[in-house]
Design a protein around this motif. Structure first.
Motif, mmCIF file in Angstrom:
data_model
loop_
_atom_site.group_PDB
_atom_site.id
_atom_site.type_symbol
_atom_site.label_atom_id
_atom_site.label_comp_id
_atom_site.label_asym_id
_atom_site.label_seq_id
_atom_site.Cartn_x
_atom_site.Cartn_y
_atom_site.Cartn_z
ATOM 1 N N LYS A 284 0.826 -1.206 0.000
ATOM 2 C CA LYS A 284 0.000 0.000 0.000
ATOM 3 C C LYS A 284 0.866 1.264 0.000
ATOM 4 O O LYS A 284 0.603 2.213 -0.734
ATOM 5 N N ASN A 285 1.905 1.270 0.832
ATOM 6 C CA ASN A 285 2.755 2.460 0.945
ATOM 7 C C ASN A 285 4.069 2.339 0.183
ATOM 8 O O ASN A 285 4.903 3.230 0.264
ATOM 9 N N GLN A 286 4.221 1.212 -0.530
ATOM 10 C CA GLN A 286 5.479 0.949 -1.250
ATOM 11 C C GLN A 286 6.686 1.162 -0.321
ATOM 12 O O GLN A 286 7.649 1.857 -0.639
ATOM 13 N N THR A 287 6.572 0.525 0.858
ATOM 14 C CA THR A 287 7.606 0.655 1.878
ATOM 15 C C THR A 287 8.182 -0.718 2.201
ATOM 16 O O THR A 287 7.431 -1.681 2.397
ATOM 17 N N TYR A 288 9.521 -0.791 2.249
ATOM 18 C CA TYR A 288 10.209 -2.028 2.630
ATOM 19 C C TYR A 288 10.560 -1.940 4.114
ATOM 20 O O TYR A 288 11.120 -0.950 4.577
ATOM 21 N N ILE A 289 10.214 -2.996 4.836
ATOM 22 C CA ILE A 289 10.346 -2.970 6.304
ATOM 23 C C ILE A 289 11.244 -4.108 6.782
ATOM 24 O O ILE A 289 11.136 -5.242 6.305
ATOM 25 N N THR A 290 12.137 -3.789 7.717
ATOM 26 C CA THR A 290 12.933 -4.820 8.382
ATOM 27 C C THR A 290 13.052 -4.480 9.868
ATOM 28 O O THR A 290 12.827 -3.331 10.271
ATOM 29 N N HIS A 291 13.381 -5.494 10.674
ATOM 30 C CA HIS A 291 13.542 -5.305 12.115
ATOM 31 C C HIS A 291 15.005 -5.504 12.486
ATOM 32 O O HIS A 291 15.637 -6.453 12.049
ATOM 33 N N VAL A 292 15.503 -4.577 13.297
ATOM 34 C CA VAL A 292 16.918 -4.610 13.667
ATOM 35 C C VAL A 292 17.030 -4.503 15.180
ATOM 36 O O VAL A 292 16.338 -3.692 15.802
ATOM 37 N N SER A 293 17.907 -5.319 15.775
ATOM 38 C CA SER A 293 18.107 -5.247 17.220
ATOM 39 C C SER A 293 18.768 -3.922 17.569
ATOM 40 O O SER A 293 19.457 -3.315 16.749
ATOM 41 N N GLU A 294 18.559 -3.500 18.820
ATOM 42 C CA GLU A 294 19.099 -2.213 19.243
ATOM 43 C C GLU A 294 20.543 -2.328 19.743
ATOM 44 O O GLU A 294 21.101 -1.385 20.297
ATOM 45 N N GLU A 295 21.141 -3.514 19.544
ATOM 46 C CA GLU A 295 22.532 -3.713 19.966
ATOM 47 C C GLU A 295 23.486 -2.820 19.174
ATOM 48 O O GLU A 295 23.300 -2.601 17.983
ATOM 49 N N SER A 296 24.526 -2.390 19.853
ATOM 50 C CA SER A 296 25.651 -1.625 19.279
ATOM 51 C C SER A 296 25.218 -0.711 18.143
ATOM 52 O O SER A 296 24.354 0.128 18.319
ATOM 53 N N ASP A 297 25.802 -0.923 16.933
ATOM 54 C CA ASP A 297 25.526 0.000 15.828
ATOM 55 C C ASP A 297 24.837 -0.687 14.652
ATOM 56 O O ASP A 297 25.076 -0.358 13.502
ATOM 57 N N HIS A 298 23.970 -1.658 14.954
ATOM 58 C CA HIS A 298 23.286 -2.400 13.887
ATOM 59 C C HIS A 298 22.452 -1.492 12.984
ATOM 60 O O HIS A 298 22.420 -1.669 11.769
ATOM 61 N N ILE A 299 21.769 -0.519 13.596
ATOM 62 C CA ILE A 299 20.916 0.382 12.809
ATOM 63 C C ILE A 299 21.776 1.222 11.861
ATOM 64 O O ILE A 299 21.448 1.368 10.677
ATOM 65 N N THR A 300 22.899 1.739 12.370
ATOM 66 C CA THR A 300 23.819 2.531 11.541
ATOM 67 C C THR A 300 24.358 1.705 10.390
ATOM 68 O O THR A 300 24.416 2.161 9.236
#
Length: 335
Positions: A284-300
């Motif tokens: 619907k929103n043409q959005t790709y979604i993933t889940h990342v743990s909040e450990e260290s610098d995984h999001i970065t």
């Protein structure tokens, strides 16, 4: 700072009758009943300081309503002690009721067939509120809750949202130092919920009103409360700050990407990352979604890997909702 609520080793037991199986069991039941004692609230202890805003939560049958009924004097404990506003709710009934306000989402304290303001006047007499105090305080409450146009209407002609705002006003006629709210926003639309949450924060700031909130709407908790007491099978399994609860149990963050160009899912799955990611597409929103743990610098690391390979239209980082955190606690336990 004084305590508005003090509970020590509070317990409430119920006797349940269980029938024996078979014809022989049925005859035995005629002569002797087989009872089982079940604790609805199992020796809990906590205190709430004057001016605190506390969420008292748990799944259905956890013992929330039983606790609130003991704190408000409706039920007598099997054992343990309760002090609310410095009084025993069961022994100093008349004096005690003038120091609390109660709003139950499913029950009304307003008279159904008379105008709202007539209900208010009756409650004023019940609580023996002086005229001058009533006028000054209620004008403020009526204006803040925006219920002026509703005062001449009979309660039966109000919508649910209008009635709940009037119920809140009715609970505060005597300006109690402690307010109990049981599902105050149940069945209400979003705009009314927002108005009620804003109002609760305002009366807390203005009058230092202590608020004890039981609700299944976790958005209410996030908007109003700083502290959470969580009950499971009659026992407290968490008592602490909302932010601390989120910090300890928000294991993952949800990252949403919108791309400038078409992207294949298998390409995203094969990004060069030191940890595993699983992607899903919100068509619907043409959005790709993933889940990342909040450990260290995984999001970065994730964002860097995506940005270096694709042109990004938008990226959003979503916190784990309090609802998911509570679900995790019930499924995994506090260990």
């Amino acid at each position: 700072m004084t305590n508005a609520v003090e509970v020590k080793q509070l317990r409430k037991e119920y006797k349940t009758y269980s029938s024996r199986s078979g014809l022989k069991g049925a005859f035995r039941d005629l002569l002797t009943r087989n009872y089982k004692v079940i604790p609805a609230v199992d020796s809990i202890s906590f205190s709430i300081k004057q001016g605190e805003m506390v969420a008292y939560i748990g799944e259905n049958g956890a013992g929330k309503s039983t606790t609130i009924k003991m704190l408000t004097g409706i039920l007598t404990p099997t054992s343990g002690t309760v002090r609310v506003n410095g009084m025993d709710p069961h022994k100093e009934r008349e004096k005690f009721t003038r120091t609390i306000g109660v709003v139950f989402g499913q029950r009304s304290q307003l008279w159904w067939d008379i105008a709202v303001q007539e209900s208010f006047k009756l409650l004023k007499k019940v609580y023996k509120v002086p005229d001058q105090q009533y006028s000054k305080h209620m004008n403020d409450i009526i204006e803040t809750l925006d219920i002026g146009p509703l005062l001449d209407k009979p309660v039966r002609k109000l919508s649910l949202g209008q009635r709940m705002r009037c119920e809140l006003a009715a609970a505060l006629i005597h300006n109690p130092p402690l307010l109990f709210l049981d599902e105050p926003t149940i069945g209400l639309d979003v705009l009314v919920k927002v108005k009620i949450r804003k109002f609760l924060k305002e009366i807390n700031e203005k009058y230092n009103t202590t608020i004890v909130l039981t609700t299944h709407d976790l958005a209410d908790i996030e908007a109003v409360c700083d502290r959470v007491i969580m009950l499971d099978e009659g026992r407290i399994i968490y008592d602490g700050g909302l932010q601390n609860l989120k910090n300890n149990w928000a294991e993952e963050k949800e990252i949403h990407f919108q791309f400038m160009e078409e992207v294949r899912m298998d390409e995203l799955d094969s990004l060069n990352l030191p940890f595993k990611t699983t992607w899903e597409l919100d068509d619907k929103n043409q959005t790709y979604i993933t889940h990342v743990s909040e450990e260290s610098d995984h999001i970065t690391q994730l964002i860097s890997a995506v940005v270096s390979r694709y042109k990004i239209k938008d990226v959003k980082i979503h916190e784990t909702s309090i609802e998911e955190i509570v679900r995790n606690i019930y499924e995994q336990g506090m260990s």
